[in-house]
Design a protein around this motif. Structure first.
Motif, PDB file in Angstrom:
ATOM      1  N   MET A  27     -42.635 -13.054  36.955  1.00 19.45           N
ATOM      2  CA  MET A  27     -42.052 -11.795  36.498  1.00 19.45           C
ATOM      3  C   MET A  27     -42.785 -10.644  37.175  1.00 19.45           C
ATOM      4  O   MET A  27     -43.947 -10.774  37.546  1.00 19.45           O
ATOM      5  N   PHE A  28     -42.082  -9.541  37.263  1.00 20.73           N
ATOM      6  CA  PHE A  28     -42.724  -8.348  37.796  1.00 20.73           C
ATOM      7  C   PHE A  28     -42.147  -7.103  37.139  1.00 20.73           C
ATOM      8  O   PHE A  28     -41.062  -7.133  36.550  1.00 20.73           O
ATOM      9  N   LEU A  29     -42.898  -6.028  37.241  1.00 11.59           N
ATOM     10  CA  LEU A  29     -42.503  -4.730  36.712  1.00 11.59           C
ATOM     11  C   LEU A  29     -41.778  -3.977  37.813  1.00 11.59           C
ATOM     12  O   LEU A  29     -42.179  -4.035  38.981  1.00 11.59           O
ATOM     13  N   GLY A  30     -40.698  -3.295  37.475  1.00 15.25           N
ATOM     14  CA  GLY A  30     -39.953  -2.546  38.478  1.00 15.25           C
ATOM     15  C   GLY A  30     -39.284  -1.325  37.891  1.00 15.25           C
ATOM     16  O   GLY A  30     -39.247  -1.133  36.674  1.00 15.25           O
ATOM     17  N   LYS A  31     -38.749  -0.509  38.776  1.00 14.82           N
ATOM     18  CA  LYS A  31     -38.010   0.690  38.378  1.00 14.82           C
ATOM     19  C   LYS A  31     -36.612   0.595  38.973  1.00 14.82           C
ATOM     20  O   LYS A  31     -36.460   0.326  40.172  1.00 14.82           O
ATOM     21  N   LYS A  74     -37.840   1.766  33.665  1.00 14.21           N
ATOM     22  CA  LYS A  74     -38.781   0.733  34.064  1.00 14.21           C
ATOM     23  C   LYS A  74     -38.350  -0.559  33.388  1.00 14.21           C
ATOM     24  O   LYS A  74     -38.018  -0.558  32.196  1.00 14.21           O
ATOM     25  N   VAL A  75     -38.343  -1.664  34.143  1.00  6.87           N
ATOM     26  CA  VAL A  75     -37.824  -2.923  33.637  1.00  6.87           C
ATOM     27  C   VAL A  75     -38.759  -4.081  33.975  1.00  6.87           C
ATOM     28  O   VAL A  75     -39.609  -3.977  34.863  1.00  6.87           O
ATOM     29  N   ILE A  76     -38.570  -5.188  33.264  1.00  5.53           N
ATOM     30  CA  ILE A  76     -39.242  -6.440  33.567  1.00  5.53           C
ATOM     31  C   ILE A  76     -38.202  -7.332  34.230  1.00  5.53           C
ATOM     32  O   ILE A  76     -37.101  -7.497  33.709  1.00  5.53           O
ATOM     33  N   VAL A  77     -38.562  -7.890  35.381  1.00  6.98           N
ATOM     34  CA  VAL A  77     -37.645  -8.723  36.146  1.00  6.98           C
ATOM     35  C   VAL A  77     -38.207 -10.141  36.249  1.00  6.98           C
ATOM     36  O   VAL A  77     -39.380 -10.321  36.587  1.00  6.98           O
ATOM     37  N   SER A  78     -37.374 -11.108  35.944  1.00  5.21           N
ATOM     38  CA  SER A  78     -37.718 -12.514  36.134  1.00  5.21           C
ATOM     39  C   SER A  78     -36.997 -12.982  37.389  1.00  5.21           C
ATOM     40  O   SER A  78     -35.855 -12.584  37.643  1.00  5.21           O
ATOM     41  N   SER A  79     -37.664 -13.830  38.171  1.00  6.83           N
ATOM     42  CA  SER A  79     -37.041 -14.264  39.423  1.00  6.83           C
ATOM     43  C   SER A  79     -37.140 -15.770  39.601  1.00  6.83           C
ATOM     44  O   SER A  79     -37.839 -16.460  38.871  1.00  6.83           O
ATOM     45  N   GLY A  80     -36.403 -16.268  40.591  1.00  6.85           N
ATOM     46  CA  GLY A  80     -36.392 -17.687  40.889  1.00  6.85           C
ATOM     47  C   GLY A  80     -35.605 -18.487  39.868  1.00  6.85           C
ATOM     48  O   GLY A  80     -34.661 -17.986  39.256  1.00  6.85           O
ATOM     49  N   SER A  81     -36.007 -19.738  39.670  1.00  8.87           N
ATOM     50  CA  SER A  81     -35.262 -20.613  38.760  1.00  8.87           C
ATOM     51  C   SER A  81     -35.280 -20.090  37.327  1.00  8.87           C
ATOM     52  O   SER A  81     -34.357 -20.352  36.558  1.00  8.87           O
ATOM     53  N   SER A  82     -36.295 -19.319  36.967  1.00  7.47           N
ATOM     54  CA  SER A  82     -36.344 -18.727  35.625  1.00  7.47           C
ATOM     55  C   SER A  82     -35.177 -17.785  35.377  1.00  7.47           C
ATOM     56  O   SER A  82     -34.713 -17.642  34.253  1.00  7.47           O
ATOM     57  N   ALA A  83     -34.702 -17.135  36.419  1.00 10.38           N
ATOM     58  CA  ALA A  83     -33.562 -16.222  36.281  1.00 10.38           C
ATOM     59  C   ALA A  83     -32.273 -17.003  36.046  1.00 10.38           C
ATOM     60  O   ALA A  83     -31.433 -16.611  35.241  1.00 10.38           O
ATOM     61  N   ILE A 142     -27.941 -16.373  41.553  1.00 15.00           N
ATOM     62  CA  ILE A 142     -28.838 -15.215  41.499  1.00 15.00           C
ATOM     63  C   ILE A 142     -30.278 -15.701  41.512  1.00 15.00           C
ATOM     64  O   ILE A 142     -30.558 -16.836  41.139  1.00 15.00           O
ATOM     65  N   ASP A 143     -31.193 -14.827  41.939  1.00 11.74           N
ATOM     66  CA  ASP A 143     -32.598 -15.193  41.822  1.00 11.74           C
ATOM     67  C   ASP A 143     -33.430 -14.083  41.212  1.00 11.74           C
ATOM     68  O   ASP A 143     -34.651 -14.129  41.256  1.00 11.74           O
ATOM     69  N   ALA A 144     -32.782 -13.101  40.598  1.00  9.50           N
ATOM     70  CA  ALA A 144     -33.510 -12.064  39.864  1.00  9.50           C
ATOM     71  C   ALA A 144     -32.628 -11.553  38.727  1.00  9.50           C
ATOM     72  O   ALA A 144     -31.439 -11.310  38.922  1.00  9.50           O
ATOM     73  N   VAL A 145     -33.222 -11.420  37.551  1.00 14.91           N
ATOM     74  CA  VAL A 145     -32.489 -10.908  36.395  1.00 14.91           C
ATOM     75  C   VAL A 145     -33.422 -10.003  35.588  1.00 14.91           C
ATOM     76  O   VAL A 145     -34.615 -10.279  35.449  1.00 14.91           O
ATOM     77  N   ILE A 146     -32.872  -8.912  35.091  1.00 15.29           N
ATOM     78  CA  ILE A 146     -33.642  -8.002  34.243  1.00 15.29           C
ATOM     79  C   ILE A 146     -33.705  -8.620  32.854  1.00 15.29           C
ATOM     80  O   ILE A 146     -32.679  -8.917  32.254  1.00 15.29           O
ATOM     81  N   VAL A 147     -34.939  -8.819  32.352  1.00 17.06           N
ATOM     82  CA  VAL A 147     -35.123  -9.467  31.056  1.00 17.06           C
ATOM     83  C   VAL A 147     -35.682  -8.519  29.998  1.00 17.06           C
ATOM     84  O   VAL A 147     -35.799  -8.896  28.834  1.00 17.06           O
ATOM     85  N   GLY A 148     -36.029  -7.292  30.391  1.00 15.61           N
ATOM     86  CA  GLY A 148     -36.525  -6.334  29.415  1.00 15.61           C
ATOM     87  C   GLY A 148     -36.553  -4.928  29.966  1.00 15.61           C
ATOM     88  O   GLY A 148     -36.710  -4.723  31.174  1.00 15.61           O
ATOM     89  N   ILE A 149     -36.388  -3.965  29.061  1.00 14.33           N
ATOM     90  CA  ILE A 149     -36.547  -2.554  29.394  1.00 14.33           C
ATOM     91  C   ILE A 149     -37.867  -2.126  28.772  1.00 14.33           C
ATOM     92  O   ILE A 149     -38.086  -2.311  27.565  1.00 14.33           O
ATOM     93  N   VAL A 150     -38.767  -1.579  29.587  1.00 14.07           N
ATOM     94  CA  VAL A 150     -40.117  -1.246  29.144  1.00 14.07           C
ATOM     95  C   VAL A 150     -40.117   0.085  28.388  1.00 14.07           C
ATOM     96  O   VAL A 150     -39.651   1.099  28.905  1.00 14.07           O
ATOM     97  N   ASP A 151     -40.641   0.042  27.158  1.00 15.96           N
ATOM     98  CA  ASP A 151     -40.833   1.282  26.397  1.00 15.96           C
ATOM     99  C   ASP A 151     -42.165   1.917  26.754  1.00 15.96           C
ATOM    100  O   ASP A 151     -42.256   3.131  26.948  1.00 15.96           O
TER     101      ASP A 151
END
Length: 91
Positions: A1-5, A54-63, A74-83
């Protein structure tokens, strides 16, 4: 997972089977100091993120496992919006 905008959206009227009704967003990875880091990615969004968030992104087979019973290319999905977040750095 990674943090992104989220920096943009992608519109596509023709998509591979399994991607119908998936919103696609352009995400710029960022580090804990909010500095850009890494290549931008196109991520599927099922939770309603928007540009500038700002979001949390999961990638690869986890997505892909978020779509049980479907083969989704797909290989990336947004799994959370960061408060908010807090990082403590020890000296």
């Amino acid at each position: 997972m990674f943090l992104g905008k989220v920096i943009g959206s992608v519109w596509s009227t023709q998509k591979e089977e399994g991607m119908e009704n998936l919103k696609l967003l352009v995400v710029q990875p960022v580090d804990w100091n909010d500095k850009e880091g890494g290549r931008t990615v196109i991520a599927a969004d099922r939770i309603g993120a928007g540009v500038g968030e700002k979001v949390i992104v999961s990638s690869g087979s986890s997505a892909r496992i978020l779509f049980p019973g479907r083969t989704v290319p797909i290989d990336a999905v947004i799994v959370g919006i960061v408060d908010s977040y807090e990082v403590t750095q020890e000296k």
